[in-house]
Design a protein around this motif. Structure first.
Motif, PDB file in Angstrom:
ATOM      1  N   GLY A 190      44.930  48.754  31.056  1.00  0.00           N
ATOM      2  CA  GLY A 190      43.708  47.911  31.904  1.00  0.00           C
ATOM      3  C   GLY A 190      42.802  48.614  32.603  1.00  0.00           C
ATOM      4  O   GLY A 190      42.415  50.054  32.805  1.00  0.00           O
ATOM      5  N   LEU A 191      41.497  48.204  33.560  1.00  0.00           N
ATOM      6  CA  LEU A 191      40.385  48.529  34.187  1.00  0.00           C
ATOM      7  C   LEU A 191      40.655  49.046  35.634  1.00  0.00           C
ATOM      8  O   LEU A 191      41.560  48.017  36.128  1.00  0.00           O
ATOM      9  CB  LEU A 191      39.395  47.198  33.765  1.00  0.00           C
ATOM     10  CG  LEU A 191      38.073  47.283  34.377  1.00  0.00           C
ATOM     11  CD1 LEU A 191      36.912  47.248  34.118  1.00  0.00           C
ATOM     12  CD2 LEU A 191      38.483  47.157  36.063  1.00  0.00           C
ATOM     13  N   SER A 192      40.638  49.706  36.116  1.00  0.00           N
ATOM     14  CA  SER A 192      41.144  50.155  37.633  1.00  0.00           C
ATOM     15  C   SER A 192      39.545  50.968  38.265  1.00  0.00           C
ATOM     16  O   SER A 192      38.388  50.120  37.616  1.00  0.00           O
ATOM     17  CB  SER A 192      41.784  50.580  36.930  1.00  0.00           C
ATOM     18  OG  SER A 192      42.233  51.431  38.704  1.00  0.00           O
ATOM     19  N   GLY A 193      39.478  51.537  38.898  1.00  0.00           N
ATOM     20  CA  GLY A 193      38.725  52.151  39.291  1.00  0.00           C
ATOM     21  C   GLY A 193      37.239  51.687  40.552  1.00  0.00           C
ATOM     22  O   GLY A 193      36.863  52.725  41.464  1.00  0.00           O
ATOM     23  N   LEU A 194      38.384  50.786  41.139  1.00  0.00           N
ATOM     24  CA  LEU A 194      37.217  50.795  42.697  1.00  0.00           C
ATOM     25  C   LEU A 194      37.959  50.884  43.857  1.00  0.00           C
ATOM     26  O   LEU A 194      39.128  50.928  43.873  1.00  0.00           O
ATOM     27  CB  LEU A 194      37.620  49.197  42.688  1.00  0.00           C
ATOM     28  CG  LEU A 194      36.769  48.619  41.294  1.00  0.00           C
ATOM     29  CD1 LEU A 194      36.882  46.611  41.864  1.00  0.00           C
ATOM     30  CD2 LEU A 194      35.714  49.302  41.387  1.00  0.00           C
TER      31      LEU A 194
END
Length: 685
Positions: free
Chosen positions: A183-187
Motif C-alpha cells: 500500500g501507500l506510505s511515505g509520510l
C-alpha cells in the motif's frame, strides 16, 4: 485492542507516574487492595463535580488538579503509571543480568549487552553519523527508476522511508496462510491532515517540519539543504493528497483486494516491482493484497515525475530521522526538538528509560526479557483468576446476544458460534520465540539494532512459505495492554496489564468487573465491532450476517458514530466518529457486558454499600478511574488525527451516558449535561 496506538503511543512510550502509590512495589505484595480499603481511589474524586455533568471529572478531578504532567512526558495517567512500575522491574532484571557474568550467546548476555551498548552514549558520540555512511553513499548513487525501486524495498531493512509499504500479515480470506500486503506510505508527519488542513496549528507544525528536514539534510552534508528541504516536504504533501482518509484505511472491505503478482505487473507496468520485491527480500510470490488500490497509479506517476535528486534527499532524511535514537546525542536531540512540536513533551526521557523501551520491545529482545519478567512477577493464581473472569464475561455476552431484538435467530447462531470459539491467551505465550540467531555486541549499538531488525524482517518474509502460527503473540508478556486478533479469533491479555489497579485479587468484585472485566469485554467486543464483525468463528473474512440484521447493526453503530462526531476536544478539533468507531463500540459493549457479568455474580445477594457507594456506583467508578489521565494539547491533536482510540475523558463520558444502569446508579436526570433520552441511547451488544 485497548490501546492500539500502540501502534504508536502505548507500545512505544512509557509514561511516568505522578502518584507515589503506584511506584511503591511493596504495595503490590500485601494481601489488601492496591487502593485501600476496597479498590477505588476515593481521594482522586472531585465531589464538587456533578457526576451527570462530567463523570470523568467527578471520578478523577482531584487527581488531575494535583498532578501536573511531567516535563519529560506528553501525558500521564493510571495506565502509564502501571507501565512505570513494570519498567522499574525490567530495570532490576537487566541490572541483575549485567552483574551475572552470563555466558556468551545466552539470553542473559544478549539482554545485558544490548542495554550496555545503548547506555554507551560516549561511543555513539564518537561515531556521529558514521554508521549510516554506507547507506547514504548507496542512496546518493541512485541514478535510475530501477535503482529507486530497489531502494524503496530495502528501506524495511534499514529503518528508512518509502512511498510504498509492504508487510507480511495474515490472509483475511485464508487465515491459515500469510500474505504480503502492499500500500501507500511515505509520510513523516502522523497523518495526511497535517499536510492538508489550513488550521494555524498545522501551519506551525509544517513550518517546524521543514526546518527539521533542513537540519537533518545539513547533518548529511546535502547541497542546498533549505531548498531541498522544501522540495522534500512538497513531495510528501503530494503523497498525502493521494492517501485515503484515515477512516477508509481501517475499512476491512475496502482494503481487501487480492491480486496476483502477474496482474500487478500488468495493471501497473510503470514501476519495477521485481526490483522493489527483491529489495525487500521476496524472491517469488504468486499473490499479494493491495490495501489502497486506486492510489497505486498516481503514486507511481509521482515516483516517475519527481526528480531523482528529490527522492534521494527524501530517502536520506527519513533514514537519519528514523535511526536518530541510535546515533549521536547531537542527532538524537535534533530529532527530539521536532518531537516537541508534535507531542508537547519538553524534555527527553532519561536514557535508561528509553533503553528499557528499546531492549524490551517486541521487535527488540522483548521475548527474552518478557520470559524472565513472567518468571519473577506473574503468579499462576492470576492466570487462573483471569481464566475464570473471561468465562464469566463470555456467559454474560451470550446472555446479552440472546436478548437482542434487532437480530434474527439465524444470525444469532453464527454469533454464538463465534463467541464460543474465542481463544483467550493469558499472561504469556506457551511457546517463546527463539532468538539464538541474533548476535549482540556490547560495543556496537547500531550493529545490534540492524541485526535484530534483519532477523525479524527475514523471519516475516519466511512466513510466506509457512502455515500461520496461532501460538505467536503480537505483544510482549510485560506489555500493559491487550488485543483482539480477528484472523485467529483470539483475545490476548499480557501479564503486564494483569495487576492492580486493573486486576486486583483483593479488591471488591465490582471494582474488578468495572476495570479488568470491562477490558476483557472490550476485547471480546472487537470481535463484533464494525470491522471485527466481518470475520467468522474461524477467523475467515466473510459475511455471516443476514442482510437486514447487518443493516440494523449499522444503523446502531451510525448513531454512536454521530455522538462522537460532536465531541469537541480542542477548539475546532473534534473526534472522528468513523475513525474511532471500532474502539468506541469496544468500550460501550465491553462495559455493558462487564456490568451484566457483575450482576450475574451477585445475583441473590444484597447490594453492599461501602463508604456510601453502592455496587453499581463502585463498578462505574472503577471504569472511570481506569481511564484517569491527562494529555498535552499537542498530543491530543496527534491522537485525534492518528489514533483510533478516543481521548480518555470521552472513553468515560461518551460511554456511560448510553448505559441506563449508570443513570440509575447516580440519579442522573434531564437537567444533567450528559443526559440522553432513552430513545437516543445506543446499546449494540
Amino acid at each position: 485492542m485497548v490501546l492500539r496506538i500502540f501502534a504508536t503511543i502505548f507500545l512505544s512510550h512509557l509514561l511516568v507516574s505522578c502518584d507515589s502509590r503506584l511506584s511503591d512495589e511493596g504495595q503490590t505484595n500485601q494481601n489488601k487492595p492496591f487502593y485501600e480499603p476496597w479498590g477505588v481511589d476515593l481521594e482522586a474524586r472531585n465531589e464538587a463535580v456533578n457526576p451527570g455533568d462530567d463523570f470523568f471529572g467527578y471520578a478523577n478531578g482531584n487527581w488531575i488538579a494535583n498532578n501536573q504532567i511531567p516535563s519529560d512526558r506528553s501525558r500521564h495517567g493510571v495506565w502509564l503509571d502501571l507501565r512505570e512500575r513494570v519498567e522499574k522491574r525490567l530495570l532490576d532484571i537487566i541490572q541483575d543480568l549485567e552483574n551475572s557474568n552470563a555466558q556468551k550467546g545466552s539470553s542473559e548476555q544478549k539482554i545485558a549487552d544490548y542495554y550496555r551498548s545503548w547506555m554507551n552514549s560516549e561511543r555513539l558520540n564518537e561515531l556521529g553519523l558514521t554508521p549510516l555512511y554506507e547507506d547514504i553513499k548507496r542512496i546518493r548513487s541512485i541514478s535510475s527508476l530501477e535503482g529507486l525501486a530497489s531502494e524503496f524495498g530495502r528501506q524495511y531493512l534499514i529503518s528508512g522511508g518509502s512511498p510504498f509499504y509492504a508487510h507480511v500479515s495474515l490472509n483475511p480470506l485464508k487465515p491459515d496462510q500469510y500474505q504480503l500486503h502492499l500500500g501507500l506510505s511515505g509520510l513523516g508527519l502522523p497523518d495526511r491532515d497535517y499536510y492538508l488542513e489550513e488550521d494555524e496549528i498545522f501551519e506551525t507544525i509544517r513550518y517546524d517540519y521543514i526546518s527539521h528536514i533542513r537540519n537533518l539534510l545539513e547533518v548529511a552534508g546535502a547541497d542546498s539543504p533549505e531548498k531541498n528541504a522544501d522540495l522534500v516536504f512538497k513531495l510528501e504533501a503530494k503523497i498525502a493528497q493521494i492517501q485515503w482518509p484515515r477512516a477508509q484505511r481501517r475499512d476491512r472491505d475496502r482494503t481487501n483486494n487480492p491480486i496476483s503478482l502477474e496482474s500487478l505487473k500488468l495493471d501497473f507496468p510503470d514501476f519495477n516491482w521485481d526490483m522493489f520485491l527483491s529489495g525487500i527480500g521476496v524472491d517469488f510470490i504468486e499473490e499479494l493484497n493491495l490495501n489502497q488500490p486506486d492510489t497505486i497509479t498516481p503514486l507511481i506517476a509521482l515516483v516517475r515525475d519527481q526528480p531523482i535528486e528529490t527522492w534521494r534527499n527524501y530517502l536520506v532524511f527519513h533514514l537519519i530521522m528514523n535511526n536518530a535514537s541510535i546515533l549521536s546525542d547531537k542527532i538524537d536531540k535534533l530529532n527530539f526538538d521536532f518531537r516537541k512540536t508534535l507531542t508537547g513533551q519538553q524534555k527527553q526521557l532519561p536514557r535508561w528509560k528509553r533503553g528499557i523501551d528499546r531492549v524490551g520491545a517486541r521487535y527488540g529482545l522483548g521475548e527474552l526479557l518478557g520470559k524472565i519478567y513472567v518468571e519473577r512477577h506473574f503468579p499462576s493464581s492470576s492466570k487462573k483468576q483471569m481464566e475464570d473472569l473471561v468465562e464469566n464475561l463470555r456467559k454474560a455476552f451470550r446472555n446479552r446476544i440472546e436478548t437482542i431484538t434487532w437480530m434474527s435467530e439465524e444470525t444469532k447462531q453464527e454469533a454464538y458460534k463465534k463467541l464460543s470459539s474465542f481463544e483467550p491467551k493469558i499472561g504469556y505465550p506457551e511457546k517463546w520465540l527463539d532468538l539464538n540467531a541474533i548476535e549482540i555486541d556490547e560495543s556496537d549499538l547500531f550493529g545490534n539494532a540492524r541485526r535484530i531488525q534483519a532477523y525479524f524482517e527475514h523471519r516475516d518474509i519466511e512466513k510466506l512459505d509457512k502455515p500461520a502460527d496461532k501460538d505467536e503473540w503480537f505483544m510482549t508478556a510485560h506489555n500493559v495492554n491487550a488485543y483482539y486478533m480477528a484472523s485467529f479469533n483470539q483475545i490476548v491479555f499480557p501479564a503486564g496489564i494483569l495487576e492492580s489497579p486493573f486486576f486486583d485479587p483483593f479488591a471488591d468484585p465490582a471494582v474488578n468487573y468495572g476495570a479488568i472485566g470491562a477490558v476483557i469485554g472490550h476485547e471480546m467486543g472487537h470481535g463484533f465491532d464494525d470491522q471485527g464483525s466481518k470475520y467468522d468463528s474461524r477467523g475467515v473474512k466473510r459475511d455471516w450476517w443476514r442482510s437486514d440484521d447487518r443493516k440494523n447493526f449499522e444503523n446502531q453503530t451510525f448513531q454512536l458514530q454521530k455522538q462522537y462526531d460532536n465531541f469537541e476536544v480542542l477548539s475546532g478539533q473534534y473526534i472522528d466518529g468513523a475513525f474511532t468507531l471500532g474502539e468506541n463500540i469496544g468500550d460501550l459493549g465491553g462495559l455493558e457486558i462487564a456490568f451484566e457479568a457483575y450482576q450475574i455474580s451477585i445475583r441473590g445477594e444484597r447490594d453492599r454499600v461501602l463508604d456510601g457507594l453502592t455496587g453499581k456506583q463502585r463498578f462505574f467508578l472503577a471504569w472511570a478511574q481506569a481511564w484517569r489521565g491527562e494529555s498535552r494539547e499537542e498530543f491530543l491533536v496527534r491522537q485525534l488525527k492518528s489514533d483510533p482510540h478516543s481521548p480518555s475523558m470521552y472513553r468515560v463520558n461518551g460511554v456511560v451516558r448510553n448505559i441506563s444502569a449508570w443513570y440509575d446508579a447516580f440519579d442522573i436526570s434531564e437537567a444533567d449535561q450528559l443526559y440522553l433520552p432513552e430513545d437516543e441511547r445506543v446499546s449494540i451488544w
